[in-house]
Design a protein around this motif. Structure first.
Motif, PDB file in Angstrom:
ATOM      1  N   LEU A 135      -7.191   7.011   5.608  1.00 39.84           N
ATOM      2  CA  LEU A 135      -6.235   6.471   4.641  1.00 39.84           C
ATOM      3  C   LEU A 135      -5.776   5.077   5.068  1.00 39.84           C
ATOM      4  O   LEU A 135      -5.707   4.149   4.238  1.00 39.84           O
ATOM      5  CB  LEU A 135      -5.041   7.410   4.512  1.00 39.84           C
ATOM      6  N   ASN A 136      -5.491   4.905   6.349  1.00 35.54           N
ATOM      7  CA  ASN A 136      -5.066   3.592   6.840  1.00 35.54           C
ATOM      8  C   ASN A 136      -6.169   2.556   6.697  1.00 35.54           C
ATOM      9  O   ASN A 136      -5.917   1.420   6.283  1.00 35.54           O
ATOM     10  CB  ASN A 136      -4.637   3.692   8.305  1.00 35.54           C
ATOM     11  N   ALA A 137      -7.394   2.938   7.038  1.00 41.21           N
ATOM     12  CA  ALA A 137      -8.516   2.007   6.915  1.00 41.21           C
ATOM     13  C   ALA A 137      -8.735   1.614   5.456  1.00 41.21           C
ATOM     14  O   ALA A 137      -9.048   0.457   5.148  1.00 41.21           O
ATOM     15  CB  ALA A 137      -9.781   2.642   7.492  1.00 41.21           C
ATOM     16  N   ALA A 155      -3.197   2.325  -3.476  1.00 39.27           N
ATOM     17  CA  ALA A 155      -2.826   3.685  -3.088  1.00 39.27           C
ATOM     18  C   ALA A 155      -4.060   4.431  -2.608  1.00 39.27           C
ATOM     19  O   ALA A 155      -5.125   4.348  -3.227  1.00 39.27           O
ATOM     20  CB  ALA A 155      -2.187   4.422  -4.265  1.00 39.27           C
ATOM     21  N   ALA A 156      -3.909   5.146  -1.509  1.00 42.87           N
ATOM     22  CA  ALA A 156      -5.001   5.950  -0.953  1.00 42.87           C
ATOM     23  C   ALA A 156      -4.597   7.417  -1.009  1.00 42.87           C
ATOM     24  O   ALA A 156      -3.531   7.788  -0.524  1.00 42.87           O
ATOM     25  CB  ALA A 156      -5.302   5.532   0.483  1.00 42.87           C
ATOM     26  N   ALA A 157      -5.456   8.240  -1.617  1.00 45.66           N
ATOM     27  CA  ALA A 157      -5.149   9.658  -1.809  1.00 45.66           C
ATOM     28  C   ALA A 157      -6.275  10.512  -1.249  1.00 45.66           C
ATOM     29  O   ALA A 157      -7.452  10.276  -1.530  1.00 45.66           O
ATOM     30  CB  ALA A 157      -4.956   9.966  -3.293  1.00 45.66           C
ATOM     31  N   SER A 158      -5.903  11.508  -0.447  1.00 41.85           N
ATOM     32  CA  SER A 158      -6.874  12.431   0.136  1.00 41.85           C
ATOM     33  C   SER A 158      -7.052  13.617  -0.806  1.00 41.85           C
ATOM     34  O   SER A 158      -6.109  14.391  -1.022  1.00 41.85           O
ATOM     35  CB  SER A 158      -6.375  12.907   1.506  1.00 41.85           C
ATOM     36  N   VAL A 159      -8.247  13.744  -1.373  1.00 42.55           N
ATOM     37  CA  VAL A 159      -8.505  14.759  -2.396  1.00 42.55           C
ATOM     38  C   VAL A 159      -9.893  15.372  -2.174  1.00 42.55           C
ATOM     39  O   VAL A 159     -10.660  14.925  -1.327  1.00 42.55           O
ATOM     40  CB  VAL A 159      -8.443  14.143  -3.816  1.00 42.55           C
ATOM     41  N   GLY A 204       0.827  -1.205   0.000  1.00 39.83           N
ATOM     42  CA  GLY A 204       0.000   0.000   0.000  1.00 39.83           C
ATOM     43  C   GLY A 204       0.859   1.251   0.000  1.00 39.83           C
ATOM     44  O   GLY A 204       2.033   1.231   0.357  1.00 39.83           O
ATOM     45  N   LEU A 205       0.240   2.358  -0.396  1.00 38.66           N
ATOM     46  CA  LEU A 205       0.933   3.646  -0.459  1.00 38.66           C
ATOM     47  C   LEU A 205      -0.027   4.749  -0.058  1.00 38.66           C
ATOM     48  O   LEU A 205      -1.135   4.837  -0.597  1.00 38.66           O
ATOM     49  CB  LEU A 205       1.439   3.905  -1.882  1.00 38.66           C
ATOM     50  N   VAL A 206       0.392   5.583   0.904  1.00 39.57           N
ATOM     51  CA  VAL A 206      -0.325   6.822   1.176  1.00 39.57           C
ATOM     52  C   VAL A 206       0.157   7.806   0.119  1.00 39.57           C
ATOM     53  O   VAL A 206       1.308   8.234   0.137  1.00 39.57           O
ATOM     54  CB  VAL A 206      -0.034   7.331   2.601  1.00 39.57           C
ATOM     55  N   PHE A 207      -0.726   8.164  -0.799  1.00 43.12           N
ATOM     56  CA  PHE A 207      -0.343   8.805  -2.057  1.00 43.12           C
ATOM     57  C   PHE A 207      -0.783  10.263  -2.069  1.00 43.12           C
ATOM     58  O   PHE A 207      -1.967  10.561  -2.225  1.00 43.12           O
ATOM     59  CB  PHE A 207      -0.982   8.033  -3.209  1.00 43.12           C
ATOM     60  N   SER A 208       0.180  11.170  -1.927  1.00 39.47           N
ATOM     61  CA  SER A 208      -0.146  12.598  -1.956  1.00 39.47           C
ATOM     62  C   SER A 208      -0.152  13.165  -3.361  1.00 39.47           C
ATOM     63  O   SER A 208      -0.585  14.299  -3.576  1.00 39.47           O
ATOM     64  CB  SER A 208       0.873  13.369  -1.114  1.00 39.47           C
ATOM     65  N   GLY A 209       0.378  12.408  -4.318  1.00 37.26           N
ATOM     66  CA  GLY A 209       0.478  12.913  -5.682  1.00 37.26           C
ATOM     67  C   GLY A 209       1.668  13.825  -5.885  1.00 37.26           C
ATOM     68  O   GLY A 209       1.841  14.386  -6.961  1.00 37.26           O
TER      69      GLY A 209
END
Length: 635
Positions: A355-357, A288-292, A259-264
């Motif tokens: 993001l973790n969940a 990948a999880a991205a907060s947008v 997995g990847l916490v993906f900020s872009g």
């Protein structure tokens, strides 16, 4: 993401199995695949197992043999090199766990064994006469301890220590105050909790049978001489080669989905792109999880979605899940988060949870993020113009000045003010300007409380964010940041990820990446007016083409931070009114200042998640709530 825990008694009593049961129970979330401990007179060592790599199938800890007992929370990346040095055959290595390999390393090198390991690790060894604790170079695995009356206890997380009745459950006011004012340097090894300290990255600690402690440093951040004095072509090649290996080490032995916490941004996109060399041939995906912002958003808040979309277009191995935070805010699940993680995480905790969940839901056990790029391989070069000017490199200065005006979003005046005048102002002038504000600057700490801390030397101007330092000593500044990270005994983000069964690792904190980054000449931080120049050259075939002309602005994890904060402002104000009735809280916090900072911006007066006044206000409020919660819970 396993866990270790243990007790050494030096009061003549034997270690108790019941204490180990409680410690292991507190870390049960880190041991879904088993939990074991061994008691041998005054010493007891325990391990919680989560299988992440293929070698974890062979784990059976504690590892015993030759009078040595060892436990490890580890992923070793130089297994082949270690096997060669230890005369371990390939066939034997294939069925050897990382803990067994570390056991062999200790028996060969003794207490210096940590210097021979590459990877993320926290290891404890009992050799019959002493306990040796070793932590990886950058401190990616947590390691905390308590030395009490007659015993020494250690664990991967603070809450395992709190399961012991003789370990205090109290805040350290001095250390917590440093969190409130964003002190850049906590005391090495200190935690916000009374009686609990930790081992820094790159260090070993020896605990003698009589309880005497001795620490040794086996590694400090430095430039690898093998990388020094080379030309640009070398650094372009080394950048990709070293970072790609750091990413591959974290992927090639995985049992499941990474997995990847993906900020872009440049750093997380580099990890995403380089992961393809391992994942694509194997037909695997990178979750990948991205907060947008939500799909279809057309407002003026800047966020990462378009950059993430570009990566999806060019990286077919990406499986991106967007997190948009509807119905969630900084107060969501607050008490539960603090209870389960055992650490004070504040404004960003709720989105980190999301993001973790999300990554756990995608089947990941190991996750990565791009933290560390700014102070290893990818300095943003904020001081570069002044650096060229001071060194008399006028032609290069002129070229970069013009290039920056062309590429950046700053005006001529903004560039002159921020990148040149603000950097070159004599330290005496900058100190005079800073002294116009209180030592604690904009933090909502009660003035009397802060003044007392300053008088006792707890707070110091050079340790607080925003104070004067030599910004032209760019590599020295990078080493300072790296050391501050290493000194934290509680690995940032790791305990929060562990709540979701995730092991967090950071490729840019790999020692090989750090040692390359510190060898790269400062004049490659920017070139042709482009920051992230070396990254763009080295990863030209990895990044989407649009990254070549992108400026250095980062997208925030909570781009709609101002909206979120305003949505909960009534609740915050009501809680402040209640907390103001507490004499102990008003002694520490300036609640009037929190109110004023909250009122400084309206709901639409946003800065894409970089609203300084609102950030300070919410940080101060949540710090006060944590003190209240912690005190109430631990009476």
């Amino acid at each position: 993401m396993s866990a270790i825990f243990g007790i050494l008694r030096f009061d003549g009593r034997e270690a108790a199995a019941s204490d180990m049961e409680r410690m292991g129970g507190a870390l049960a979330h880190r041991g879904p695949d088993g939990r074991r401990f061994a008691v041998d007179g005054p010493i007891a060592l325990g391990h919680c197992l989560m299988r992440v790599t293929v070698e974890d199938d062979f784990e059976a800890q504690p590892v015993c043999g030759g009078g040595v007992m060892l436990i490890a929370d580890a992923r070793l990346d130089n297994r082949s090199e270690l096997a060669r040095d230890l005369a371990i055959a390939d066939a034997e290595l294939a069925a050897l766990s990382d803990s067994a390999l570390a056991h062999a390393a200790y028996r060969h090198w003794g207490a210096d064994f940590g210097a021979h390991l590459i990877g993320d690790f926290a290891i404890a060894v009992w050799d019959g006469t002493k306990l040796i604790l070793a932590r990886d170079h950058m401190g990616q695995r947590g390691f905390v301890f308590h030395r009490g009356a007659g015993f020494f206890a250690f664990a991967s997380e603070v809450k395992a220590l709190w399961s012991l009745s003789d370990v205090p459950r109290e805040l350290s006011e001095d250390e917590f105050a440093r969190l409130i004012v964003h002190d850049k340097t906590l005391n090495p090894g200190a935690t916000p909790f009374a009686g609990i300290a930790g081992i820094g990255g790159g260090m070993t600690m020896t605990v003698a049978a009589d309880g005497m402690l001795e620490t040794q440093t086996y590694w400090e951040p430095h430039a690898d001489p093998a990388h020094c004095g080379k030309d640009e072509a070398y650094y372009v090649d080394a950048y990709r080669r070293v970072l790609e290996e750091a990413v591959a080490c974290r992927l090639r032995r995985l049992k499941g989905t990474p997995g990847l916490v993906f900020s872009g941004g440049y750093d997380s996109a580099a990890i995403a792109g380089l992961a393809g060399s391992v994942l694509e041939p194997a037909g695997k995906k990178l979750a990948a999880a991205a907060s947008v912002m939500p799909a279809g958003y057309r407002g003026t808040i800047r966020h990462a979605r378009r950059w993430v979309d570009m990566c999806i277009r060019d990286m077919p191995w990406l499986d991106v899940r967007y997190v948009t935070r509807e119905g969630k805010n900084a107060l969501s699940g607050l008490d539960r988060r603090w209870l389960e993680s055992g650490t004070p995480n504040f404004s960003y905790g709720f989105v980190q949870d999301e993001l973790n969940a999300t990554l756990a839901g995608a089947g990941a056990r190991l996750i990565m993020d791009g933290h560390g790029g700014d102070y290893t391989l990818n300095p943003r070069g904020q001081s570069a113009l002044a650096w060229f000017l001071v060194r008399g490199r006028l032609i290069r200065f002129g070229r970069e000045f013009i290039g920056q005006l062309r590429r950046s979003e700053r005006s001529l005046w903004q560039t002159l003010k921020s990148d040149i005048a603000g950097v070159l102002a004599p330290p005496a002038i900058r100190r005079w300007y800073r002294r116009r504000t209180p030592l604690w600057n904009g933090a909502p700490i009660a003035a009397g409380f802060a003044a007392d801390l300053a008088a006792r030397g707890v707070l110091h101007p050079d340790r607080i964010a925003g104070r004067v330092h030599d910004v032209l000593a760019m590599r020295v500044s990078m080493i300072g940041v790296l050391r501050r990270i290493m000194e934290r005994p509680i690995a940032h983000g790791a305990a929060e990820a562990a709540r979701y069964g995730l092991e967090l690792t950071r490729p840019f904190h790999d020692k090989r990446v750090v040692e390359l980054g510190l060898a790269i000449p400062e004049d490659l931080d920017v070139k042709d007016g482009r920051n992230r120049y070396l990254a763009c050259r080295a990863l030209e075939s990895v990044y989407p083409r649009e990254f070549q002309t992108r400026w250095r602005l980062n997208d925030d994890l909570i781009p709609d931070f101002q909206r979120m904060a305003k949505s909960i402002e009534p609740q915050i104000l009501a809680e402040i009114a209640r907390m103001e009735q507490s004499e102990s809280l008003t002694r520490m916090f300036d609640f009037a200042k929190i109110r004023a900072l909250l009122a400084a911006r309206g709901i639409d007066d946003h800065n894409s998640g970089w609203e300084q006044e609102t950030q300070i206000a919410l940080h101060g409020f949540l710090a006060a709530r944590y003190v209240e919660w912690f005190s109430r819970r631990n009476r």
